[in-house]
Write an enzyme that holds these catalytic residues in place. Structure first.
Site, PDB file in Angstrom:
ATOM      1  N   LYS A   1       0.813  -1.213   0.000  1.00  0.00           N
ATOM      2  CA  LYS A   1       0.000   0.000   0.000  1.00  0.00           C
ATOM      3  C   LYS A   1       0.851   1.269   0.000  1.00  0.00           C
ATOM      4  O   LYS A   1       1.834   1.357   0.713  1.00  0.00           O
ATOM      5  CB  LYS A   1      -0.902   0.000   1.239  1.00  0.00           C
ATOM      6  CG  LYS A   1      -1.929   1.100   1.267  1.00  0.00           C
ATOM      7  CD  LYS A   1      -3.190   0.626   1.949  1.00  0.00           C
ATOM      8  CE  LYS A   1      -4.273   1.670   1.945  1.00  0.00           C
ATOM      9  NZ  LYS A   1      -4.674   2.142   0.622  1.00  0.00           N
TER      10      LYS A   1
ATOM     11  N   GLY B   1       6.476   0.843   5.767  1.00  0.00           N
ATOM     12  CA  GLY B   1       7.359  -0.091   5.065  1.00  0.00           C
ATOM     13  C   GLY B   1       7.398   0.157   3.567  1.00  0.00           C
ATOM     14  O   GLY B   1       8.462   0.126   2.945  1.00  0.00           O
ATOM     15  N   CYS B   2       6.237   0.443   2.991  1.00  0.00           N
ATOM     16  CA  CYS B   2       6.170   0.661   1.543  1.00  0.00           C
ATOM     17  C   CYS B   2       6.838   1.973   1.150  1.00  0.00           C
ATOM     18  O   CYS B   2       7.452   2.059   0.094  1.00  0.00           O
ATOM     19  CB  CYS B   2       4.721   0.626   1.075  1.00  0.00           C
ATOM     20  SG  CYS B   2       3.958  -0.996   1.329  1.00  0.00           S
ATOM     21  N   THR B   3       6.740   2.971   2.005  1.00  0.00           N
ATOM     22  CA  THR B   3       7.413   4.243   1.736  1.00  0.00           C
ATOM     23  C   THR B   3       8.924   4.058   1.814  1.00  0.00           C
ATOM     24  O   THR B   3       9.665   4.542   0.949  1.00  0.00           O
ATOM     25  CB  THR B   3       6.934   5.330   2.720  1.00  0.00           C
ATOM     26  OG1 THR B   3       5.521   5.509   2.545  1.00  0.00           O
ATOM     27  CG2 THR B   3       7.650   6.647   2.476  1.00  0.00           C
TER      28      THR B   3
ATOM     29  N   ALA C   1       9.977   2.158  -1.369  1.00  0.00           N
ATOM     30  CA  ALA C   1       9.923   3.007  -2.562  1.00  0.00           C
ATOM     31  C   ALA C   1      11.055   4.028  -2.553  1.00  0.00           C
ATOM     32  O   ALA C   1      11.706   4.257  -3.580  1.00  0.00           O
ATOM     33  CB  ALA C   1       8.570   3.709  -2.649  1.00  0.00           C
TER      34      ALA C   1
END
Length: 150
Positions: free
Chosen positions: A39, A44-46, A49
């Protein structure tokens, strides 16, 4: 069905963060990293990325492209990309067709979309697959596998 080492990159189309169409034929004849993440704008995804962003020039120097995929909307991807200055394509997979095509598993009892990184060489063959919910190590492992394939 899931992609395994040695499998060819399947043909697919999707919508990019800017609302334009993406066709996987546009990434033929170059190494590519396609990473699926749960998401936009989650910690974690930030981190993941931004780590791909910070290493993006290293991938480019090897002739490789990086593509992020999640079930978020085009507008969510656009905001995520602008907020974090992400230089690579983000694909919206709101219907989960790409997750199914690649065979990305879900995590935490099927509640969270999985985090898997696929690396394909310039011939379009899968040379590395890293399935791990931790956002760490995806970038290093992807970069190393491309370097080894040169």
């Amino acid at each position: 069905m899931s992609i395994q080492i040695g499998d060819k990159l399947p043909h697919f189309t999707a919508v990019k963060q800017d609302g334009t169409a993406f066709d996987s034929n546009s990434i033929q004849n170059k190494p590519v990293v396609i990473y699926f993440y749960p998401k936009d704008n989650t910690p974690g995804c930030t981190t993941q990325a931004c780590s791909f962003r910070d290493a993006y020039q290293d991938f480019q120097d090897l002739g490789a492209e990086v593509i992020g995929v999640s079930g978020d909307s085009v507008s969510s991807h656009q905001n995520f990309q602008q907020k974090h200055k992400l230089p690579f394509v983000l694909l919206s997979d709101s219907d989960r067709k790409l997750r199914k095509l690649f065979g990305v598993p879900t995590a935490l009892f099927g509640l969270i979309p999985g985090r898997v990184t696929y690396v394909f060489n310039a011939s379009g063959k899968a040379i590395y697959i890293f399935d791990n919910m931790s956002a760490k190590n995806h970038i290093i492992k992807a970069l190393d596998s491309i370097k080894k394939s040169k």
